[in-house]
Design an enzyme around this catalytic site. Structure first.
Site, short mmCIF file in Angstrom:
data_model
loop_
_atom_site.label_atom_id
_atom_site.label_comp_id
_atom_site.label_asym_id
_atom_site.label_seq_id
_atom_site.Cartn_x
_atom_site.Cartn_y
_atom_site.Cartn_z
N ASN A 1 0.85 -1.18 0.00
CA ASN A 1 0.00 0.00 0.00
C ASN A 1 0.89 1.24 0.00
O ASN A 1 1.77 1.37 0.84
CB ASN A 1 -0.92 -0.03 1.24
CG ASN A 1 -1.94 1.07 1.21
OD1 ASN A 1 -1.61 2.24 1.17
ND2 ASN A 1 -3.21 0.69 1.24
N GLU B 1 -2.52 -4.43 -3.60
CA GLU B 1 -2.74 -5.31 -4.75
C GLU B 1 -2.61 -4.54 -6.07
O GLU B 1 -2.05 -5.07 -7.04
CB GLU B 1 -4.13 -5.96 -4.65
CG GLU B 1 -4.32 -6.82 -3.41
CD GLU B 1 -4.80 -6.06 -2.17
OE1 GLU B 1 -5.20 -6.73 -1.21
OE2 GLU B 1 -4.76 -4.80 -2.16
N HIS C 1 -3.46 0.91 -3.58
CA HIS C 1 -3.53 -0.16 -2.59
C HIS C 1 -2.47 -1.20 -2.90
O HIS C 1 -1.90 -1.22 -4.00
CB HIS C 1 -4.92 -0.80 -2.61
CG HIS C 1 -5.99 0.06 -2.02
ND1 HIS C 1 -7.22 -0.43 -1.68
CD2 HIS C 1 -6.01 1.38 -1.71
CE1 HIS C 1 -7.96 0.54 -1.17
NE2 HIS C 1 -7.25 1.65 -1.18
N CYS D 1 -10.12 -5.29 -0.80
CA CYS D 1 -11.31 -4.45 -0.82
C CYS D 1 -11.98 -4.58 -2.19
O CYS D 1 -11.48 -5.28 -3.07
CB CYS D 1 -10.92 -3.00 -0.55
SG CYS D 1 -9.96 -2.26 -1.91
#
Length: 144
Positions: free
Chosen positions: A39, A52, A50, A77
């Site tokens: 992140n 990912e 983020h 998320c």
């Protein structure tokens, strides 16, 4: 714990050491890490960076995502789960989904296999961060 989750945890700790949110991710294809990230919302001033997303960005163009596995220290998320579904990543391994529920059902409903390792190390890392930085965490998940 396997080497790939260890690498994701290393990424999370790197992000935390930079003053960011301790979430890390790696992308694996054919048994090799092809992308890693953490992140970087705070460090880059970028609301969508983020872990990912940073990982996928760092992997670059990989052509087909068939056979890839995304590892994340925290349940993705909806933003990150959307990228998983969009790119056709069919397996996601997470360190934990207790401190943040994320979009597990969304991914499953789109044919993604989600494996939650329920790791105490990942839970403690997030609990500690959330306790010390409640406003930053609320901002990260869109609740500020």
């Amino acid at each position: 714990m396997d080497e790939f989750m260890k690498a994701a945890i290393e990424e999370a700790r790197k992000g935390q050491a930079e003053g960011g949110i301790p979430i890390g991710s790696v992308l694996v294809k054919d048994g090799k890490i092809i992308g890693r990230g953490h992140n970087r919302r705070v460090q880059d001033g970028d609301p969508i960076m983020h872990a990912e997303i940073n990982c996928l960005h760092n992997a670059g163009r990989v052509g087909s995502y068939a056979g890839t596995v995304l590892y994340s220290t925290l349940m993705p998320c909806y933003l990150c789960a959307g990228a998983v579904v969009q790119f056709g990543i069919k397996k996601v391994v997470v360190g934990e989904g207790e401190t943040f529920e994320g979009a597990e059902e969304f991914m499953r409903s789109h044919g993604v296999e989600v494996i939650n390792l329920d790791l105490e190390e990942c839970k403690e890392m997030m609990r500690s961060f959330m306790c010390e930085n409640p406003e930053l965490w609320a901002e990260d998940i869109g609740e500020l």
